[in-house]
Every structure is written in structure tokens, then in C-alpha cells.
Design a protein around this motif. Structure first.
Motif, short mmCIF file in Angstrom:
data_model
loop_
_atom_site.label_atom_id
_atom_site.label_comp_id
_atom_site.label_asym_id
_atom_site.label_seq_id
_atom_site.Cartn_x
_atom_site.Cartn_y
_atom_site.Cartn_z
N ASN A 10 -8.75 -9.50 16.29
CA ASN A 10 -9.77 -8.98 15.26
C ASN A 10 -11.18 -9.53 16.12
O ASN A 10 -10.91 -10.28 17.19
CB ASN A 10 -9.88 -9.44 14.02
CG ASN A 10 -9.89 -10.86 13.87
OD1 ASN A 10 -10.74 -11.55 14.41
ND2 ASN A 10 -9.04 -11.54 12.85
N ASP A 11 -12.32 -9.06 15.71
CA ASP A 11 -13.67 -9.36 16.24
C ASP A 11 -13.85 -10.78 16.17
O ASP A 11 -14.56 -11.34 17.37
CB ASP A 11 -14.93 -8.82 15.59
CG ASP A 11 -14.65 -7.21 15.58
OD1 ASP A 11 -14.14 -6.70 16.61
OD2 ASP A 11 -15.23 -6.48 14.63
N GLU A 12 -13.40 -11.54 15.21
CA GLU A 12 -13.78 -13.17 15.09
C GLU A 12 -12.92 -13.87 16.57
O GLU A 12 -13.40 -14.55 16.94
CB GLU A 12 -13.11 -13.67 13.97
CG GLU A 12 -13.50 -15.12 13.72
CD GLU A 12 -13.08 -15.71 12.58
OE1 GLU A 12 -13.32 -17.11 12.42
OE2 GLU A 12 -12.93 -15.07 11.38
N GLN A 13 -11.61 -13.31 16.66
CA GLN A 13 -10.56 -13.99 17.72
C GLN A 13 -11.30 -13.37 18.77
O GLN A 13 -11.46 -14.40 19.84
CB GLN A 13 -9.43 -13.37 17.46
CG GLN A 13 -8.51 -13.85 16.08
CD GLN A 13 -7.55 -13.10 15.82
OE1 GLN A 13 -7.29 -11.97 15.84
NE2 GLN A 13 -6.47 -13.92 15.43
N GLU B 248 -16.20 -17.42 23.77
CA GLU B 248 -16.69 -18.74 23.48
C GLU B 248 -15.81 -19.68 24.37
O GLU B 248 -16.23 -20.74 25.14
CB GLU B 248 -16.61 -19.32 22.15
CG GLU B 248 -17.91 -18.78 21.33
CD GLU B 248 -19.31 -18.96 21.99
OE1 GLU B 248 -19.64 -20.00 22.29
OE2 GLU B 248 -20.13 -17.90 21.97
N LEU B 249 -14.57 -19.60 24.22
CA LEU B 249 -13.58 -20.67 24.98
C LEU B 249 -13.70 -20.21 26.48
O LEU B 249 -13.72 -21.23 27.43
CB LEU B 249 -12.14 -20.25 24.69
CG LEU B 249 -10.98 -21.28 25.21
CD1 LEU B 249 -11.42 -22.54 24.92
CD2 LEU B 249 -9.90 -20.81 24.62
N TYR B 250 -13.98 -18.99 26.84
CA TYR B 250 -14.26 -18.79 28.24
C TYR B 250 -15.32 -19.27 28.80
O TYR B 250 -15.25 -19.96 29.72
CB TYR B 250 -14.04 -17.17 28.29
CG TYR B 250 -14.69 -16.57 29.92
CD1 TYR B 250 -13.88 -16.62 30.83
CD2 TYR B 250 -15.92 -15.94 30.02
CE1 TYR B 250 -14.34 -16.40 32.31
CE2 TYR B 250 -16.42 -15.75 30.92
CZ TYR B 250 -15.61 -15.85 32.18
OH TYR B 250 -16.29 -15.41 33.55
#
Length: 145
Positions: free
Chosen positions: A120-123, A129-131
């Protein structure tokens, strides 16, 4: 009445959730849900000890955030969460092996396009962000060299 339980191995070296008693069904009888979640969480943090320092810090923080975020998840979400994090722990344990991070070339695995379509968009945002955090950490290491 005491419970007659044979040997249960919860060490990291034997891969998470592989027990002498016979696997998943046995663990559900021995541990409560909260204990299983805590065991998985602690196993992942122990596995992260085999990572380089920067990767350990990033992995530990992400793991903490995800486990906190899913504290009040629905049973369906919890089931998927536990399966995916268990698979992660097994993958990392295999990649680290008995020799540790210095012998491993890569950690984790690449996403397939079909995996990304299920996010989903949040994931997707969390993945981005992790990238960014991993690129910043990598750029910091290159400047120090």
C-alpha cells in the motif's frame, strides 16, 4: 500439573522457530502469542549483531519501529507480519551462517515486481525512507574511506 516438555532449542544458530519438539504447532502450545512475538523480536536483534555497525543500527531501529507499529494489529495483519518477519530472520540467519557477516557478500533479498504491487502507499513510503537512510549511510562510509 507440570507440563512434560522435551528439549526446546531457541538459539539463533539453529535458525529461528525450528524446535526439537516438531516445529510450529509445538511452539503454539508452549508459548503464548506475546511470548512468540517477543522471541521473534529478540532473535532478529541477535541476528543483527552479525551485521556491520551501520547496518545493525539501521536494522535494529527499523525492527523496533515495525514491531511497535503492529502492536495493535488485527489478527490477519498479525499473521502476515509474523510470517514475513520469520522469513526475514531465517534468510538473515542463512546468509550470516556460522562464519558471520565478514564472510557474507550480501544481506536480504531483492523485491520482485509482484511484491511491490501488493504494497500500500504507506509501505511504499516506508520502503523509500529505508532506501534513503541506507544511501545516506553508504555515502557516509564512502566519504570516510
Amino acid at each position: 500439573m507440570p507440563c512434560d516438555i522435551s528439549y526446546v532449542d531457541i538459539s539463533v544458530t539453529s535458525l529461528p522457530f525450528r524446535y526439537a519438539m516438531g516445529g510450529g504447532a509445538a511452539i503454539q502450545q508452549v508459548f503464548t502469542h506475546a511470548q512468540r512475538v517477543r522471541l521473534l523480536y529478540k532473535t532478529i536483534l541477535k541476528l543483527h549483531r552479525g551485521f556491520p555497525v551501520e547496518l545493525k543500527a539501521l536494522g535494529d531501529q527499523y525492527t523496533r519501529d515495525e514491531f511497535r507499529r503492529h502492536k495493535n494489529a488485527t489478527p490477519e495483519q498479525t499473521q502476515a507480519f509474523m510470517v514475513e518477519w520469520t522469513n526475514y530472520a531465517i534468510t538473515i540467519a542463512k546468509q550470516l551462517g556460522v562464519r558471520g557477516a565478514h564472510m557474507s557478500k550480501t544481506f536480504g533479498q531483492n523485491f520482485k515486481e509482484s511484491d511491490l504491487e501488493n504494497f500500500n502507499d504507506e509501505q511504499i513510503y516506508q520502503l523509500y525512507e529505508l532506501y534513503k537512510a541506507s544511501v545516506e549511510a553508504d555515502n557516509g562510509n564512502q566519504k570516510e574511506s
